[in-house]
Design a protein around this motif. Structure first.
Motif, short mmCIF file in Angstrom:
data_model
loop_
_atom_site.label_atom_id
_atom_site.label_comp_id
_atom_site.label_asym_id
_atom_site.label_seq_id
_atom_site.Cartn_x
_atom_site.Cartn_y
_atom_site.Cartn_z
N ASP B 176 0.84 -1.20 0.00
CA ASP B 176 0.00 0.00 0.00
C ASP B 176 0.88 1.25 0.00
OD1 ASP B 176 -1.91 1.90 0.32
OD2 ASP B 176 -2.59 1.24 2.31
N ILE B 206 -6.67 -4.26 -6.91
CA ILE B 206 -6.40 -3.61 -5.62
C ILE B 206 -7.68 -3.54 -4.81
CG2 ILE B 206 -6.66 -1.33 -6.73
CD1 ILE B 206 -4.53 -0.33 -4.71
N GLU B 207 -7.59 -3.84 -3.51
CA GLU B 207 -8.78 -3.83 -2.65
C GLU B 207 -9.23 -2.40 -2.37
OE1 GLU B 207 -8.08 -6.04 0.93
OE2 GLU B 207 -8.84 -7.89 0.05
N ASP B 208 -10.52 -2.25 -2.18
CA ASP B 208 -11.05 -0.89 -2.05
C ASP B 208 -10.75 -0.22 -0.72
OD1 ASP B 208 -12.67 -2.30 -0.40
OD2 ASP B 208 -14.48 -2.11 -1.60
N LYS B 210 -7.84 0.84 0.06
CA LYS B 210 -6.61 1.62 -0.11
C LYS B 210 -6.88 2.78 -1.07
CE LYS B 210 -4.00 -2.71 -0.01
NZ LYS B 210 -5.20 -3.54 0.02
N PRO B 211 -7.74 3.72 -0.68
CA PRO B 211 -8.11 4.78 -1.62
C PRO B 211 -6.92 5.60 -2.11
CG PRO B 211 -8.96 5.20 0.59
CD PRO B 211 -8.44 3.80 0.59
N ILE B 214 -5.02 3.71 -4.71
CA ILE B 214 -5.82 3.60 -5.94
C ILE B 214 -5.70 4.88 -6.75
CG2 ILE B 214 -8.16 3.39 -6.83
CD1 ILE B 214 -8.78 1.64 -4.36
N GLN B 218 -4.07 5.24 -10.39
CA GLN B 218 -4.92 5.65 -11.51
C GLN B 218 -4.31 6.85 -12.22
OE1 GLN B 218 -8.66 5.88 -9.51
NE2 GLN B 218 -9.40 3.96 -10.44
N VAL B 228 -6.47 -0.15 -13.56
CA VAL B 228 -6.51 -0.37 -12.12
C VAL B 228 -7.92 -0.85 -11.78
CG1 VAL B 228 -6.25 0.69 -9.86
CG2 VAL B 228 -4.81 1.45 -11.76
N VAL B 230 -10.54 -1.98 -9.03
CA VAL B 230 -10.80 -1.95 -7.59
C VAL B 230 -11.74 -3.08 -7.23
CG1 VAL B 230 -11.66 -0.56 -5.70
CG2 VAL B 230 -10.52 0.53 -7.63
N THR B 233 -13.03 -5.54 -0.52
CA THR B 233 -12.10 -6.06 0.47
C THR B 233 -12.65 -7.36 1.04
OG1 THR B 233 -11.39 -3.86 1.05
CG2 THR B 233 -10.99 -5.58 2.66
#
Ligand code: SF4
Ligand code: SF4
Lengths: 349, 934
Positions: B176, B206-208, B210-211, B214, B218, B228, B230, B233
């Motif tokens: 992350d 990528i799991e949501d 980690k804004p 992300i 992007q 990318v 999303v 999680t």
């Protein structure tokens, strides 16, 4: 800190067996309250007596098996079994009936099979079935609902008297056959004739049972929401029962009871949410649970309609307990990355 | 938005990621020394290319990839190589491995870096070479060499490149934070990978939760074809198979690779390492590692040089030793606990987790499984965890495999949800390790057996050929003598005599070939039974043997008529009759052998069933069958050794005394054989008695034990008698064959025999002692479990003490046994060698083989014994761990280490022995190379 070796995972969801059991016990409370409201103190006395006996038996057996009884008592499993037994027994059942039931459930059906997790049959239902076969009279006398007694349930002292001294007068004065039993023995009467026979009583009795059933259903839905069990068994069981009864009722309403009668009287709801869902004795995979539940529903209908016993939850559950390992073998899920699921017991390479 | 899929099960543990994302990534201070294990990856360990004392610079290659699947290691600081030795490495089992240790000079002087300046126009090979030489491995989990993975395109058509940025484990934030900090590096690295793999789409999953990352990705990916994606999680979405399913909806087949479904998956950390290797020429010498958990006062991500000792990081993170409940490498779901702080950071170290007792309380007691099915609902591999648990617990490994144990990714989701706190993953690891071990052993044994038998067959063949030649020579030299003494008839019979010699030779050859064929058949059958995948070899051997037999048969067929026609008609009749008798005898012998086999089988079943009466009956049957067989064998032998009529036809006038001697010899041989049989039988009796004794000891019935002990004693006395007789017979060789060399050999043999007998006696006693001590251990263990169940602390202690003493005794006994067995090997090997040297006329190679076969057998026994000890120790350790008693654990670990050492020794010896044999065996050398590479 010592550098100790602990195996992963190191995190654990805060939900333990004893908590699972506690949730289930809590979830029986609406049903118990409804039973007490309608039929008086009998069920409550049953539950308390059965629990007390059951815990004592559990402790004694464990000590006899040279094991520490404390952890087992703490896991609430014996308590749950006895609560369910108490709920299933007819109110105002004599205390020795409860005692025998608790003994059979805990000592024979559970501990002699190796204790929690190893019993192939639902202990409460084993006890119930045994009592039903051995003491059919006591087991089929159900207390009249309060409304039939002019709003007064049997008083606490009268109830205790009936339970402990077996005062037959008390018992006789307040008990009657259950609606399912009555319907079964309606003889040559048409269904609507039967219902009309004593419309007042029928409505009251019917209403009382439905009320209690709703109580159990509420508790069951709470457990579903809490994800203590999955929807598969209750839905399959109630679904198959509904389907069958609707089919027969639709074809001949004068001879067969309606789906509503089947769903909301007797132990249907208690069975669907609390008995059949006992994980130890049920099938395990989701598909297996569907078969398991559906099987129970079908058996209940068959036994109720053509069998010798008015209610059939106990027998149906036990029969399907018997089939559970078999079902498990044939309903294994398809594992990730495999083309198809493995079936059966054979060692196909 | 791109369509995503869901995978079955999964869990939502508390993420606990915010703790370590409050501060940016900073460089950890230079370590004072680094410990670089030669194997930080899957595959073969790297080969050191520096010497102790050598000065190295940062980034210098210090160990070279050894083989196709392996990875380079580079110095992560400048300084001096102070040691190349075994050192504790971070591994779940707490093992040690070879490491290069470099002491820092504090300068951090780098080697000249050689970036690929214009990578966009570089060839695939250039890029791959660069990645391989930088020593890059998968940094998310197992550490598979990246260059190898990137090469999959050569064999598979790849359409999707997946960059795994899910980082689904709680607590860990190294990916992350790296993505937040170096998004362009991730994207550039992904582009390089695209150039390598040439997929039609490149997806970063990528799991949501980690804004920031992300957003950063992007932004950096704008204008490229990199997407990318999303995803929600859910643990374990970062599992390779799971992520691929989420992003593409495809399932990696069981036992297959992502490449099989057209996907290559790389971790973000790896992508950044690729970027650095290509654009800056920097080898993999550092990585981002998360220090987190509340026992660290400073929870943050650091760029850490590989090989940095963990204690330096603990200091850096202001580690509170008292507060910590354990120290983990990796996350809470799949990380493993560290058993010391002297361990280095390696290429796959993404997190150091030091939770407090509040965060990770000690594991709760395991309750019985209530079959609630929660584990099944959570399992991403759609297994039946509770069933697998039952099977593992009951040691039903075969069933566990049938229930797809090996599809378990050890994600821990099942154990996380299990309300009964069953350490399910631990059971699976145990079961997997056991199965792997058993497989390995079966394969090894099979290989050894085939090799052994091939060699045996070859030696016998050679021996037979040699003997035939000898006989032919003798016959040839005898002829001139008989010719003058013979009457007119001999003039005509000289030609047939030649034929006869030829025929004899052929017959002998035929016998040898038949034996070889039988062996080959057996090997083949066994191979088939064991389902060996390498059946070609025994099959070939079998065919060759058959061919040879046929050849000889046809030759024999042509030779026979000529011989019989030349011999007198009377003789031919005699010979025919004899042939018939021989045939019958042979049939009888074969039948009796089959009867024995049957009886043995019946006995085995009876023993399994445990029915005493039945066993006795079967034993009696077996004995009779054996007696019959002996008789048949004797008869056959007598027939065979009786001078052939064709021989008498030519030799009646030549040498009467020779015939007499022959007869004498035959009789003697018969006696010898009987004595040998008696000796063998008595040995078997001893064994049986011993077995009975052991069972009795295990059962703990005093009276029974005594009785059995007596039985053993009598059996031994009998055996001794038989051995004496045998010796006496062997001492008095038939007068026909006395020669100086043979006399010597006999004397020597006698001596060694005596020695051997003594040794055997001692060995047996030691064995009994070992068995007894084992029984004692078992008893003590039983008592201990009983005590533990009853929960009486003092009782437990007593029992534990008893157990340790018992174990100590057992070890002593085992040691003694091993010693004795070694001695026995030595003495046995020596006389064999001596006789080889002294008596050239006897069959040296055969004796040699026999001795070696025995040694091999003993080595096998030792190996088995140590293996059981090892297994026991492992089990004890597991139990100790479960009980959580630190003392017991360390003690058991020590025992385990000892056992492992012993096992390794035994294996070494075994390898030496088999290797030895292989060295001799020129025929199967090529085959061996084949199996080794498999
Ligand atoms: S979650 Fe645990 S208790 Fe429930 S079925 Fe699985 S192993 Fe058994
Ligand atoms: S550890 Fe294995 S069995 Fe358990 S959930 Fe993960 S994949 Fe399934």
């Amino acid at each position: 800190m010592a550098f100790i070796r602990v195996s992963s995972p190191h995190l654990h969801r805060p939900l333990s067996t004893h908590q699972v059991m506690r949730y289930v016990i809590l979830a029986t409370l609406p049903g118990l309250a409804a039973l007490t409201w309608i039929f008086g103190w009998g069920s409550l006395i049953n539950v308390i007596l059965a629990s007390a006996f059951g815990l004592v038996f559990e402790a004694l057996v464990l000590m006899a098996r040279k094991r520490n009884p404390v952890p087992a008592l703490k896991d609430n499993s014996a308590l749950l079994t006895c609560v369910l037994l108490g709920l299933a027994l007819p109110p105002l059942a004599p205390f020795w009936l409860v005692l025998t039931g608790s003994f059979v459930a805990i000592v024979i059906a559970k501990q002699l099979y190796g204790g929690l997790g190893n019993n192939p049959f639902n202990p409460a239902m084993v006890a119930y079935a045994l009592l039903l076969i051995s003491f059919p009279v006591e087991m089929t006398q159900w207390v009249m609902p309060a409304e039939m007694l002019n709003g007064n349930t049997v008083s606490l002292s009268a109830s205790l008297q009936a339970v402990f001294t077996g005062h037959q007068q008390v018992a006789d004065a307040f008990t009657m056959a259950t609606p399912l039993d009555g319907f079964k023995h309606k003889g040559e009467l048409m269904a609507d004739e039967y219902w009309r026979l004593d419309a007042f009583a029928a409505e009251k009795v019917w209403g009382g049972w439905a009320f209690a059933s709703v109580g159990f259903m509420v508790g069951g839905l709470f457990l579903l929401w809490k994800k203590i069990f999955t929807w598969h068994i209750p839905v399959a069981m109630l679904g198959s029962l509904t389907l069958l009864s609707a089919m027969f009722y639709g074809s001949d309403p004068s001879n067969y009871a309606s789906p509503m009668v089947h769903l909301f009287s007797g132990a249907t709801m208690l069975g669907a949410f609390f008995i059949a869902t006992d994980p130890v004795t049920a099938a395990t995979s989701n598909k297996g649970k569907l078969w398991f539940g559906a099987g129970i529903g079908v058996l209940i209908y068959v036994i109720r309609t053509w069998g010798n016993y008015p209610d059939a939850v106990a027998f149906s559950v036990l029969l399907m307990n018997f089939a559970a390992p078999f079902i498990d073998y044939y309903t294994q899920p398809r594992s990730f990355g495999h083309k198809k699921a493995r079936k059966g017991i054979k060692h196909d390479a | 938005m791109r369509k995503t899929w869901d995978f079955h099960g999964g869990i939502h543990p508390e993420e606990n990621k915010h703790q370590s994302t409050q501060f940016p990534i900073v460089d950890a201070p230079l370590p004072n020394k680094v410990i670089l294990p030669l194997q930080q990856h899957i595959g073969a360990p790297a080969e050191p290319v520096v010497l102790v004392g050598e000065k190295v610079k940062t980034g210098q290659l210090i160990a070279k990839a050894d083989g196709f699947i392996s990875a380079n290691i580079h110095a992560s600081i400048s300084g001096t190589v102070v040691a190349i030795e075994d050192h504790a490495i971070p591994h779940a089992s707490g093992m040690t491995d070879e490491c290069i240790i470099i002491e820092s000079d504090g300068q951090d002087e780098w080697v000249e870096l050689e970036p690929l300046a214009d990578w966009e126009s570089a060839s695939v090979d250039q890029l791959l070479n660069k990645i391989a030489s930088a020593g890059i491995v998968g940094m998310g989990g197992a550490g598979f060499p990246t260059a190898v993975k990137a090469r999959t395109r050569e064999r598979h058509s790849i359409d999707t490149l997946v960059i795994n940025a899910a980082e689904c484990e709680p607590y860990i934030t190294s990916d992350d934070m790296a993505m937040r900090t170096y998004p362009e590096q991730v994207i550039t690295g992904a582009k390089i990978l695209c150039q390598l793999v040439d997929p039609s789409s490149c997806l970063i999953g990528i799991e949501d939760n980690k804004p920031e990352a992300i957003k950063a990705l992007q932004d950096a990916a704008k204008g490229t074809h990199i997407e990318v994606v999303v995803i929600p999680t859910k643990y374990p979405s970062g599992g390779e198979k799971q992520l691929i399913q989420i992003l593409t909806g495809r399932e990696v087949p069981s036992g297959g690779l992502p490449a099989d479904i057209g996907v290559v998956c790389q971790n973000v950390g790896t992508t950044i390492a690729i970027y650095k290797a290509i654009t800056q020429g920097e080898p993999l010498i550092s990585r981002v590692t998360t220090l987190t958990g509340n026992a660290f006062n400073r929870r943050q991500n650091f760029t850490v040089r590989l090989g940095t000792p963990i204690n330096e990081l603990l200091e850096l993170g202001d580690f509170d030793q008292k507060a910590a409940s354990r120290l983990l490498m990796g996350g809470p779901m799949m990380g493993f606990s560290l058993q010391g702080d002297e361990l280095p950071v390696v290429k796959t170290t993404n997190c150091l987790l030091a939770p407090t007792h509040d965060e990770f309380p000690d594991p709760e007691l395991e309750n019985p499984c209530i079959r609630c099915g929660m584990c099944e609902q959570a399992c991403p591999a759609e297994l039946l965890p509770q069933q697998l648990h039952w099977f593992a617990k009951a040691q039903e490994f075969e069933k566990a495999q049938l229930f797809n144990l090996f599809d378990c990714i050890e994600c821990g989701a099942c154990a996380f949800v299990c309300p009964s706190h069953i350490p399910l993953v631990q059971y699976y690891r145990y079961a997997k390790a056991e199965i792997r071990r058993e497989d390995e052993e079966a394969k090894k044994a099979e290989r050894a057996k085939i090799r052994f038998e091939q060699r045996q067959a070859r030696l016998e063949r050679e021996e037979a050929e040699k003997a035939a030649k000898r006989k032919a020579r003798m016959a040839a030299s005898a002829k001139p003598k008989t010719a003058p003494a013979a009457t007119a008839a001999s003039a005509t019979s000289s030609a047939p005599a030649l034929d006869e010699a030829e025929q004899k030779k052929l017959k002998i050859q035929r016998a040898a070939a038949a034996v070889a064929l039988k062996k080959a058949d057996k090997a083949l059958a066994e191979g088939k039974e064991a389902n060996a995948d390498n059946l070609a070899e025994p099959e070939q051997a079998q065919q060759q043997a058959q061919q040879k037999l046929n050849d000889i048969d046809s030759k024999l067929g042509t030779a026979k008529p000529s011989a019989s026609s030349a011999a007198a008609p009377a003789n031919s009749q005699v010979s025919e009759e004899r042939e018939k008798a021989l045939k019958q005898a042979k049939i009888a012998a074969a039948a009796s052998k089959a009867a024995i086999k049957k009886a043995e089988k019946a006995l085995a079943t009876a023993q399994e069933a445990g029915d005493e009466a039945e066993i006795k009956a079967k034993e009696a049957d077996l004995a009779t069958a054996k007696a019959n067989a002996d008789k048949a064998a004797d008869k056959l032998k007598a027939l065979q050794s009786a001078p052939a009529p064709s021989a008498t036809a030519t030799a009646p006038t030549t040498d009467n005394s020779a015939a007499l001697a022959e007869q004498q010899k035959a009789e003697h041989e018969k006696a010898l054989k009987q004595a040998k049989i008696a000796a063998a039988a008595s040995k078997a009796a001893i064994k049986k008695a011993e077995k009975a004794l052991v069972t009795a000891q295990e059962a703990g019935d005093e009276a029974d034990i005594k009785a059995k002990e007596e039985a053993v004693a009598t059996a031994k006395a009998n055996a001794e008698k038989a051995a004496d007789k045998l010796k006496a017979l062997q001492d008095t060789p038939p007068s026909a064959a006395p020669s100086a060399a043979a006399g010597n050999a006999a004397a020597l043999a006698q001596q060694t025999e005596q020695q051997k007998a003594e040794q055997e006696k001692a060995l047996k006693q030691a064995k009994i002692a070992a068995a007894a001590s084992k029984a004692a251990i078992k008893k003590a263990e039983k008592a201990l479990t009983a005590a533990q169940e009853s929960g009486d602390a003092s009782e437990i202690q007593n029992c534990e003490q008893a157990l340790t003493t018992a174990k100590g005794k057992a070890e002593a006994a085992a040691n003694k046994l091993a010693d004795l067995q070694q001695q026995a090997n030595a003495t046995e090997a020596k006389p064999a060698a001596d006789t080889n040297a002294k008596t050239s006329s006897s069959a040296p190679s055969e004796e040699d083989t026999a001795a070696k076969g025995k040694a091999l057998k003993q080595a096998k026994i030792i190996l088995a014994a140590t293996r059981t000890a090892l297994k026991k120790a492992e089990k004890a350790l597991a139990e100790a761990e479960q009980s959580g008693d630190a003392d017991a654990i360390s003690e058991q670990q020590q025992t385990l280490a000892r056992c492992q050492k012993k096992f390794a020794d035994a294996e070494q010896k075994m390898a030496e022995l088999t290797g030895d044999e292989q060295g001799n065996n020129t025929v199967s050398k090529g085959n061996e190379a084949d199996t080794a590479s498999v």
